[in-house]
Enzyme design. Structure first.
Site, mmCIF file in Angstrom:
data_model
loop_
_atom_site.group_PDB
_atom_site.id
_atom_site.type_symbol
_atom_site.label_atom_id
_atom_site.label_comp_id
_atom_site.label_asym_id
_atom_site.label_seq_id
_atom_site.Cartn_x
_atom_site.Cartn_y
_atom_site.Cartn_z
ATOM 1 N N CYS A 281 36.379 33.360 37.741
ATOM 2 C CA CYS A 281 36.419 34.339 38.560
ATOM 3 C C CYS A 281 35.100 34.183 39.353
ATOM 4 C CB CYS A 281 37.106 35.175 37.593
ATOM 5 S SG CYS A 281 38.047 35.994 39.493
ATOM 6 N N HIS B 53 41.833 32.425 35.551
ATOM 7 C CA HIS B 53 40.903 32.103 33.828
ATOM 8 C C HIS B 53 41.716 31.868 33.297
ATOM 9 C CE1 HIS B 53 39.118 37.012 35.318
ATOM 10 N NE2 HIS B 53 39.823 36.293 36.786
ATOM 11 N N GLU C 206 46.711 40.476 25.180
ATOM 12 C CA GLU C 206 46.155 42.126 25.022
ATOM 13 C C GLU C 206 44.813 42.422 26.592
ATOM 14 O OE1 GLU C 206 43.150 43.749 22.399
ATOM 15 O OE2 GLU C 206 43.951 42.176 21.462
#
Length: 253
Positions: A89, A177, A183
């Site tokens: 990113c 990503h 999480e």
């Protein structure tokens, strides 16, 4: 074997990359740049790889984030030393910038799960060996990079044509990503709730988490293969066509 990991903000860490790399004997020197006293090394002496993670800042905000100038220099040094480099990113955008390509606003933001399509070069890339031509990846970005001169264009999405490129066989810039887990996505949905709601409207966070739960089992196979490929690149042994042991680090839900 030591890898320098540039972590731009506390909540955007190496995710799935960390246990996989540590399992293979890599020591990660993680520099969390929004923590008090954080600094980067002046050189890459003693390091065998460089990883630059994502973050909410932009590559052109060097006045607000002066360390980005140091990251630029480290990327150039890594390329000169022929070290493996992975940028995710913001990290991918910083690699593009270091190679002389502009980073600008994408026509539309991408936040959530999007179908990625590998190019002909992507299908031959060691980073994507064994992966299908199309698969879902997680996105959270508003900017995009142009392709630097001399690189191979590896992947595209419907709304963002430049999703990945490589320079040689060891330098990789990703717009998406591949390191996230549920999480991490949950943490980002809470921390960046205003941006998420502006993008997707009321209830966007809940819908994102539901989509993540629905797609995760399919994505685990993609992530496992990606980790296998990245470790093969780091080891210098080429590519491996099938996952070999990294799915143990991928949560089942």
């Amino acid at each position: 074997m030591r890898a320098l990991v540039v972590q731009n903000v506390t909540i955007e860490g190496p995710g799935l990359l960390q246990p996989a790399m540590e399992k293979e004997g890599w020591q990660l020197d993680i520099r969390v740049m929004d923590q008090p006293g954080a600094h980067l090394p002046a050189s890459l002496d003693g390091y065998g790889a460089l990883v630059i993670l994502g973050g909410p800042m932009n590559v052109y905000e060097e006045e607000s984030y002066p360390y980005l100038r140091q990251v630029d220099q480290l990327i150039k040094k890594a390329i000169q030393k022929s070290l493996p480099v992975l940028g995710i990113c913001l990290g991918g955008q910083l690699i593009a910038k270091a190679l002389g390509a502009p980073v600008v606003r994408n026509p539309v933001p991408e936040i959530g799960w999007y179908k990625l399509r590998l190019t002909a070069d992507g299908l031959k890339s060691p980073l994507f060996a064994g992966l299908p031509e199309e698969f879902f990846v997680f996105q959270w970005h508003g900017d995009t990079f142009a392709l630097p001169s001399g690189v191979s264009h590896l992947a595209a999405s419907e709304d963002c044509v430049n999703q990945a490129f490589s320079l040689g066989r060891h330098i990789f810039a990703l717009q998406f990503h591949l390191e996230v887990n549920p999480e991490i996505i949950n943490t980002w949905a809470e921390a960046y709730a205003d941006e998420l709601e502006e993008y997707g409207g009321p209830g966007a966070a809940g819908r994102l988490l539901q989509e993540t739960a629905a797609i995760w089992e399919e994505y685990r196979q993609v992530a496992g293969q990606f980790l296998n490929n990245w470790m093969a690149i780091l080891s210098g042994h080429g590519t491996a066509p099938h996952p070999t042991g990294f799915t143990e680090y991928l949560p089942s839900g």
